[in-house]
Design a protein around this motif. Structure first.
Motif, PDB file in Angstrom:
ATOM      1  N   ASN A 109      -5.269  -7.729  -5.054  1.00  0.00           N
ATOM      2  CA  ASN A 109      -4.821  -7.498  -3.686  1.00  0.00           C
ATOM      3  C   ASN A 109      -3.374  -7.012  -3.650  1.00  0.00           C
ATOM      4  OD1 ASN A 109      -7.211  -8.602  -2.111  1.00  0.00           O
ATOM      5  ND2 ASN A 109      -6.712 -10.332  -3.436  1.00  0.00           N
ATOM      6  N   LEU A 110      -2.576  -7.495  -4.580  1.00  0.00           N
ATOM      7  CA  LEU A 110      -1.183  -7.048  -4.669  1.00  0.00           C
ATOM      8  C   LEU A 110      -1.105  -5.617  -5.172  1.00  0.00           C
ATOM      9  CD1 LEU A 110       0.327 -10.315  -6.183  1.00  0.00           C
ATOM     10  CD2 LEU A 110       0.398  -9.570  -3.801  1.00  0.00           C
ATOM     11  N   SER A 111      -1.903  -5.289  -6.174  1.00  0.00           N
ATOM     12  CA  SER A 111      -1.912  -3.916  -6.689  1.00  0.00           C
ATOM     13  C   SER A 111      -2.347  -2.933  -5.614  1.00  0.00           C
ATOM     14  CB  SER A 111      -2.854  -3.810  -7.890  1.00  0.00           C
ATOM     15  OG  SER A 111      -2.396  -4.616  -8.956  1.00  0.00           O
ATOM     16  N   GLN A 112      -3.368  -3.308  -4.851  1.00  0.00           N
ATOM     17  CA  GLN A 112      -3.846  -2.433  -3.781  1.00  0.00           C
ATOM     18  C   GLN A 112      -2.752  -2.185  -2.747  1.00  0.00           C
ATOM     19  OE1 GLN A 112      -6.591  -0.769  -3.437  1.00  0.00           O
ATOM     20  NE2 GLN A 112      -6.570  -0.187  -1.278  1.00  0.00           N
ATOM     21  N   MET A 113      -2.087  -3.246  -2.344  1.00  0.00           N
ATOM     22  CA  MET A 113      -1.009  -3.119  -1.368  1.00  0.00           C
ATOM     23  C   MET A 113       0.097  -2.205  -1.891  1.00  0.00           C
ATOM     24  SD  MET A 113      -0.062  -4.228   1.637  1.00  0.00           S
ATOM     25  CE  MET A 113       1.457  -4.099   2.608  1.00  0.00           C
ATOM     26  N   TRP A 114       0.488  -2.408  -3.124  1.00  0.00           N
ATOM     27  CA  TRP A 114       1.559  -1.629  -3.745  1.00  0.00           C
ATOM     28  C   TRP A 114       1.182  -0.156  -3.842  1.00  0.00           C
ATOM     29  CZ3 TRP A 114       6.299  -3.300  -6.042  1.00  0.00           C
ATOM     30  CH2 TRP A 114       6.935  -2.349  -6.855  1.00  0.00           C
ATOM     31  N   GLU A 115       0.026   0.123  -4.391  1.00  0.00           N
ATOM     32  CA  GLU A 115      -0.367   1.503  -4.668  1.00  0.00           C
ATOM     33  C   GLU A 115      -0.590   2.308  -3.387  1.00  0.00           C
ATOM     34  OE1 GLU A 115      -3.715   1.195  -7.254  1.00  0.00           O
ATOM     35  OE2 GLU A 115      -2.538   0.374  -8.921  1.00  0.00           O
ATOM     36  N   VAL A 116      -1.233   1.695  -2.401  1.00  0.00           N
ATOM     37  CA  VAL A 116      -1.530   2.436  -1.171  1.00  0.00           C
ATOM     38  C   VAL A 116      -0.261   2.784  -0.413  1.00  0.00           C
ATOM     39  CG1 VAL A 116      -2.561   2.237   1.129  1.00  0.00           C
ATOM     40  CG2 VAL A 116      -3.882   1.609  -0.889  1.00  0.00           C
ATOM     41  N   TYR A 117       0.623   1.818  -0.244  1.00  0.00           N
ATOM     42  CA  TYR A 117       1.794   2.113   0.582  1.00  0.00           C
ATOM     43  C   TYR A 117       2.864   2.905  -0.163  1.00  0.00           C
ATOM     44  CZ  TYR A 117      -0.443  -0.170   4.383  1.00  0.00           C
ATOM     45  OH  TYR A 117      -1.343  -0.451   5.377  1.00  0.00           O
ATOM     46  N   TYR A 118       2.909   2.803  -1.480  1.00  0.00           N
ATOM     47  CA  TYR A 118       3.755   3.758  -2.199  1.00  0.00           C
ATOM     48  C   TYR A 118       3.156   5.162  -2.131  1.00  0.00           C
ATOM     49  CZ  TYR A 118       7.804   1.390  -4.166  1.00  0.00           C
ATOM     50  OH  TYR A 118       9.026   0.771  -4.316  1.00  0.00           O
ATOM     51  N   GLU A 119       1.837   5.269  -2.078  1.00  0.00           N
ATOM     52  CA  GLU A 119       1.232   6.575  -1.845  1.00  0.00           C
ATOM     53  C   GLU A 119       1.677   7.137  -0.496  1.00  0.00           C
ATOM     54  OE1 GLU A 119      -1.539   9.943  -1.970  1.00  0.00           O
ATOM     55  OE2 GLU A 119      -0.345   8.798  -3.386  1.00  0.00           O
ATOM     56  N   GLY A 120       1.781   6.269   0.518  1.00  0.00           N
ATOM     57  CA  GLY A 120       2.287   6.710   1.806  1.00  0.00           C
ATOM     58  C   GLY A 120       3.716   7.203   1.721  1.00  0.00           C
ATOM     59  N   VAL A 121       4.544   6.469   0.968  1.00  0.00           N
ATOM     60  CA  VAL A 121       5.930   6.913   0.743  1.00  0.00           C
ATOM     61  C   VAL A 121       5.947   8.285   0.085  1.00  0.00           C
ATOM     62  CG1 VAL A 121       8.023   6.436  -0.597  1.00  0.00           C
ATOM     63  CG2 VAL A 121       6.885   4.581   0.651  1.00  0.00           C
ATOM     64  N   LEU A 122       5.113   8.453  -0.934  1.00  0.00           N
ATOM     65  CA  LEU A 122       5.049   9.720  -1.659  1.00  0.00           C
ATOM     66  C   LEU A 122       4.690  10.878  -0.740  1.00  0.00           C
ATOM     67  CD1 LEU A 122       3.127   8.665  -4.890  1.00  0.00           C
ATOM     68  CD2 LEU A 122       5.499   9.378  -4.754  1.00  0.00           C
ATOM     69  N   ARG A 123       3.721  10.655   0.109  1.00  0.00           N
ATOM     70  CA  ARG A 123       3.283  11.729   0.998  1.00  0.00           C
ATOM     71  C   ARG A 123       4.362  12.086   2.020  1.00  0.00           C
ATOM     72  NH1 ARG A 123      -3.203  11.076   2.113  1.00  0.00           N
ATOM     73  NH2 ARG A 123      -3.812  10.718  -0.049  1.00  0.00           N
TER      74      ARG A 123
END
Length: 571
Positions: A109-123
């Motif tokens: 659950n922590l990995s999912q939170m990290w990866e998705v919202y850093y993807e948002g930052v990236l975009r």
């Protein structure tokens, strides 16, 4: 939209959900356009839409987006005292660790939170980077539109970072000027709140008050103001926050905006909506642009949804809606005396003859937040109790309502063959939230009268709610909610405002984060666990430690960074 791959590289996130292996680092991956071909108005607008796409917490597919849901139900509510994980005790065991504050760094659950919202930052970064390139060269985007795009992208980036900060606190900050090599070795030691504030100020400066192209879901100036006020509130900068909240509230009268419309799939984009995660069912009936984050909260068993039985309101939350003879909340905690628990704990024979006690005095918001036995549940009929619950012994006797839609709308507002995936929007910030944050500021600044007036606006609106009924078509409780007549001192006012936030915003993702910023998490959650443990032994003995205000950095990210990222203290 969100599913289009955006060319971005981040060393600390290290892998986009749609990329793997060495190809992740290739400059021009197969089937993706190189940057030289997207530095134009169409490419920039498409990149911006891709950045918006992460608002629903999903990069690809439908399953698995639970912890990154825009509603933040797992971290914001299950980690608090409002909701149980639900389902079965052995289902999604890593969620149990979040609920009981025993997480480890390998929790998915922590990995999912990290990866998705850093993807948002990236975009968001990608949008800003190619916008800058366009403005330095061909200028295919007008100066006026470039200003708006910058504002939209920066508020989106601020939102994604804020969601990450509340969960992890210690982050590595990367923006559109960070090179790939710098990103790969960036330590998570940055104080990112000033960066978030800068982005939100840019949003206020660059965005119009009205929605761009009249498109609901777009960022606007009021969203940026409300969000900046919220960040200031977290910093205890009450005067600065209050100025912004007052500007957002303006002449709007919350009492004229029906509470129930916030959770009605047919009344999207109402006057109370500010920052919203927009959801749609795709033309082919698929649901990856729908509300996939909340899909597990579908009812379980013999009901029109049939899956998945997670996210159940607590007994403590239900009893918090009790009112005294004056129609006011029981701020002293006496709502736990003689607790109402529906048919929980009764024998099978006793459950067969159970009758709802309609003489109990409740705030009407209870039955717009919680499904309880004997009360009509939308057009599904009367909630029957255990038949709709996956495992009563671990999740309790109640179900949630705010993520559900009527059965009559399933054909047009749910994914094909999956009624638990709906296109119901999620309010990330709504006006009542802003009103209560303003009230909180007024309390801390000593204007108790102003604080009471704001709280009363919320309560007077709640008093207008139509009563929920039983199968016999009579009111399911003695519904009463009255305004306060005085806030005698600051301590009382503080309790009243904080309690009102719980009642108004329950099951909307705010509760745990509120407890942390108030410094009350340990006291409240350990007391709650003692109470709730009296009914379900698994909740007894919760020990909340200082490090539990935040969660561990995913070990997979630390490993991939080569040690540039360091673990949070205590994990």
């Amino acid at each position: 939209m969100k599913k289009r791959n955006i060319i971005t590289v981040l060393g600390i996130s290290l892998t986009l959900l749609a990329s793997c292996g060495k190809s992740f680092l290739e400059r021009d991956p197969q089937a993706e356009l190189p940057e030289s071909q997207i530095v134009n108005s169409k490419g920039i607008e498409a990149s911006l839409i891709g950045a918006y796409g992460i608002l629903n917490g999903n990069v690809n597919g439908t399953w698995g987006n639970y912890s990154s849901a825009p509603s933040q139900w797992l971290f914001g509510e299950v980690a608090g005292d409002n909701a149980h994980k639900g389902s079965e005790a052995t289902d999604q065991p890593n969620m149990n660790m979040i609920e009981f504050h025993t997480p480890n760094s390998s929790n998915d659950n922590l990995s999912q939170m990290w990866e998705v919202y850093y993807e948002g930052v990236l975009r968001a970064n990608n949008t800003l980077r190619i916008l800058k390139a366009d403005q330095a060269g061909g200028k295919t985007v007008t100066a006026a539109r470039a200003k708006e795009i910058e504002g939209e992208a920066r508020v989106l980036r601020a939102h994604y970072y804020f969601y990450l900060w509340r969960v992890f606190k210690n982050l590595a900050y990367v923006d559109e000027n960070t090179t790939d090599d710098e990103a790969k070795t960036k330590p998570n030691k940055d104080d990112i709140l000033p960066k978030i504030i800068d982005d939100l100020k840019a949003g206020i400066a660059n965005l119009p008050a009205a929605k761009i192209n009249s498109q609901a879901g777009r960022m606007d100036q009021n969203i940026a103001k409300a969000y900046l006020g919220k960040v200031y509130l977290y910093q205890k900068k009450y005067a600065d926050a209050l100025v912004l909240f007052k500007e957002v509230i303006g002449a709007k009268d919350l009492r004229t905006m029906p509470y129930q419309n916030n959770f009605d799939v047919l009344t999207k984009d109402g006057p109370e909506a500010l920052l919203v995660s927009k959801h749609v069912i795709n033309p082919d009936g698929s649901g990856d642009n729908a509300n996939v984050g909340d899909m597990l909260s579908g009812l379980n068993g013999s009901n029109p949804v049939g899956c998945c039985g997670f996210y159940q309101p607590t007994i403590d939350l239900v009893n918090a809606y009790k009112v005294d003879a004056s129609g006011l909340p029981l701020l002293d905690g006496s709502y736990r005396n003689n607790p109402y628990k529906s048919d929980f704990g009764l024998s099978d024979d006793a459950k067969k003859t159970y009758k709802l006690d309609i003489t109990l005095r409740f705030d009407p918001r209870l039955d717009y937040t919680v499904g309880r036995r004997g009360v009509n549940f939308y057009d599904y009929g009367v909630m029957p109790g255990d038949a709709w619950i996956r495992e009563v012994s671990s999740g309790g006797p109640f179900v949630g309502i705010k993520t559900m839609i009527p059965k009559s709308l399933h054909a047009t507002h749910t994914a094909s063959g999956a009624a638990y995936i709906t296109d119901l929007d999620v309010n990330i910030i709504r006006l009542a939230d802003v009103v209560l944050m303003a009230a909180e500021c007024q309390v801390e600044l000593g204007d108790l009268g102003a604080a009471m007036n704001l709280v009363n606006a919320v309560r007077e609106r709640a008093a207008k709610l139509p009563p929920k009924t039983t199968g016999d078509n009579v009111a399911a409780a003695v519904y009463v909610v009255k305004p306060y007549t005085s806030f005698p001192d600051q301590n009382y006012a503080r309790k009243a405002v904080r309690f009102e936030r719980r009642l108004e915003l329950a099951m909307e993702g705010h509760r745990f984060y509120d407890l942390v910023r108030w410094g009350e998490a340990k006291t409240v959650l350990e007391s709650y666990a003692t109470f709730e443990g009296g009914f379900m032994a698994r909740y007894k003995g919760l020990s909340y430690k200082p490090q539990n205000d935040y969660f561990p950095i995913p070990q997979s990210q630390i490993d991939r960074s080569g040690g540039a990222l360091t673990q949070n203290t205590g994990y």
